[in-house]
Design a protein around this motif. Sequence first.
Motif, mmCIF file in Angstrom:
data_model
loop_
_atom_site.group_PDB
_atom_site.id
_atom_site.type_symbol
_atom_site.label_atom_id
_atom_site.label_comp_id
_atom_site.label_asym_id
_atom_site.label_seq_id
_atom_site.Cartn_x
_atom_site.Cartn_y
_atom_site.Cartn_z
ATOM 1 N N THR A 85 0.850 -1.255 -0.303
ATOM 2 C CA THR A 85 -0.137 0.294 -0.054
ATOM 3 C C THR A 85 0.438 1.688 -0.096
ATOM 4 O OG1 THR A 85 -2.088 -1.005 1.198
ATOM 5 C CG2 THR A 85 -1.975 1.047 0.717
ATOM 6 N N TRP A 86 2.016 1.085 0.371
ATOM 7 C CA TRP A 86 2.602 2.486 0.654
ATOM 8 C C TRP A 86 3.356 2.641 -0.345
ATOM 9 C CZ3 TRP A 86 3.242 6.712 3.519
ATOM 10 C CH2 TRP A 86 3.185 6.370 4.797
ATOM 11 N N ALA A 87 4.321 1.515 -1.275
ATOM 12 C CA ALA A 87 4.790 1.723 -2.270
ATOM 13 C C ALA A 87 4.048 1.984 -3.453
ATOM 14 C CB ALA A 87 5.246 0.074 -2.614
ATOM 15 N N GLY A 88 2.448 2.154 -3.265
ATOM 16 C CA GLY A 88 1.847 2.125 -4.394
ATOM 17 C C GLY A 88 1.517 4.258 -3.970
ATOM 18 N N LEU A 89 1.550 4.299 -3.136
ATOM 19 C CA LEU A 89 1.890 5.671 -2.549
ATOM 20 C C LEU A 89 2.678 6.554 -3.527
ATOM 21 C CD1 LEU A 89 0.175 5.994 1.279
ATOM 22 C CD2 LEU A 89 -1.253 6.128 -1.103
ATOM 23 N N PHE A 90 3.334 5.440 -3.611
ATOM 24 C CA PHE A 90 4.856 6.883 -4.066
ATOM 25 C C PHE A 90 4.210 6.783 -5.472
ATOM 26 C CE2 PHE A 90 8.425 7.137 -6.570
ATOM 27 C CZ PHE A 90 9.337 7.344 -5.962
ATOM 28 N N PHE A 91 3.624 6.027 -6.426
ATOM 29 C CA PHE A 91 3.297 6.620 -7.826
ATOM 30 C C PHE A 91 2.204 7.975 -7.579
ATOM 31 C CE2 PHE A 91 5.422 2.455 -7.611
ATOM 32 C CZ PHE A 91 6.332 2.875 -9.122
ATOM 33 N N ASP A 92 0.992 7.564 -6.712
ATOM 34 C CA ASP A 92 0.020 8.524 -6.701
ATOM 35 C C ASP A 92 0.650 9.908 -6.321
ATOM 36 O OD1 ASP A 92 -1.912 7.209 -7.686
ATOM 37 O OD2 ASP A 92 -2.231 6.206 -5.153
ATOM 38 N N ALA A 93 1.733 9.604 -5.316
ATOM 39 C CA ALA A 93 2.419 11.449 -4.993
ATOM 40 C C ALA A 93 3.637 11.838 -6.053
ATOM 41 C CB ALA A 93 2.851 10.843 -3.990
ATOM 42 N N THR A 94 3.775 10.911 -6.856
ATOM 43 C CA THR A 94 4.421 11.659 -7.979
ATOM 44 C C THR A 94 4.600 12.128 -9.688
ATOM 45 O OG1 THR A 94 5.423 9.793 -8.546
ATOM 46 C CG2 THR A 94 6.454 11.246 -6.554
ATOM 47 N N ILE A 95 3.852 11.434 -10.040
ATOM 48 C CA ILE A 95 2.709 11.147 -10.870
ATOM 49 C C ILE A 95 1.858 11.865 -11.691
ATOM 50 C CG2 ILE A 95 2.119 9.638 -13.253
ATOM 51 C CD1 ILE A 95 3.997 8.037 -11.973
ATOM 52 N N PRO A 96 1.282 12.873 -11.970
ATOM 53 C CA PRO A 96 -0.133 13.668 -13.115
ATOM 54 C C PRO A 96 -0.523 12.882 -13.132
ATOM 55 C CG PRO A 96 2.146 15.302 -13.119
ATOM 56 C CD PRO A 96 2.738 13.675 -12.838
ATOM 57 N N GLN A 97 -1.337 12.158 -12.662
ATOM 58 C CA GLN A 97 -2.402 10.797 -13.715
ATOM 59 C C GLN A 97 -3.757 11.036 -13.084
ATOM 60 O OE1 GLN A 97 -2.904 8.531 -11.413
ATOM 61 N NE2 GLN A 97 -2.175 9.456 -9.807
#
Length: 342
Positions: A85-97
């Motif tokens: 879950t934390w690993a997925g949050l990294f992508f949500d925090a850094t990629i505008p999508q």
Amino acid sequence: MQKKPLSGSKLFLLLAFGLIAFIVYFVLFVDLPTFVETISQTNLALYSASFVVYLIGIFFSSMVWRSLLNVLTVKITVKNAYLFTWAGLFFDATIPQLGLSGDVAKTYLFSKSHSQDAGKIGASVIGQKIIVMTLTVVTFSAGLVLVLFNHTLEPLATFSIILFLTLSCVSLFLIYYLSIKPKATHALLQFATRVGLFFRKKWDPTVFNQKVTEVIDNFHLSINELKNKPRALGLAAVYSILSWFFDISVMFLVFAALGYPIPFDSVLIVYTISGVLQAVGLGIFGVNEIVMISAFRALGLPDGLSVSVTLLSRAITLWFRLIVSYGAFQWTSIKLVKQTQQ
């Protein structure tokens, strides 16, 4: 393993752009002496507690996902559910999508590292998103009703809040529609294939389409399985409510740390707007902060307080989240590389 979706230099440029935009906004529209006076009164003990509360909120979010995986007979430990879950949050925090990169990353990393069915994992992830977005729409609507009863808003502010609520509803409808309509999902795959062929003329999509079609078919079978077990979804709903409670409590604690009475209706609205910005791909640093400050001001909060609450909250929900999630992503990536080398 696939390449990282965002290189360090691109991430730096993205954050730098947002920082410049925010600094310009801060200089032009923020009363610095009032801000300094307000934030200097922060109760550090209460503010420190908000970091712990945020971690608990993420834990319950991971338990939502784990409970849905259990319904689909996919086993995952509490530790791994929290880690991925934390690993997925990294992508949500850094990629505008459109709020899906973290879901895709979580699905990919877990399916590859544990040789699990990507279709089932994807169904659990989307099922969680539907539950969370439904809760978002309900709380946003409740916040809007409270605000309209307790505040006299400018027409532009009212329109903006309703616009964000509409975006939430549209996003929820699209995700739900794609989940229950296999034809729509396959049409989306065909569109993606055509886009890929447009940019890569020599690409043969046959193998790609076969693999993705299999995942999509398993995904829809798993979604139907979740729909046919409504009682089993009750636990996921409870975990989701607990996650929401602890997550929104971060902002409540920030208000308490600043010694200001907690404006319940305003927190509901601004918290949800921040989440919607992330969901529609506009939650990058700078944009989210400017919108949050403007929303608090429109709801009648003092200037220094609006800025202080926003910056202290985002220090947790952006910067702290970015640091912890980056560590989780690196850890899962290292474990996956080691597995592929064996």
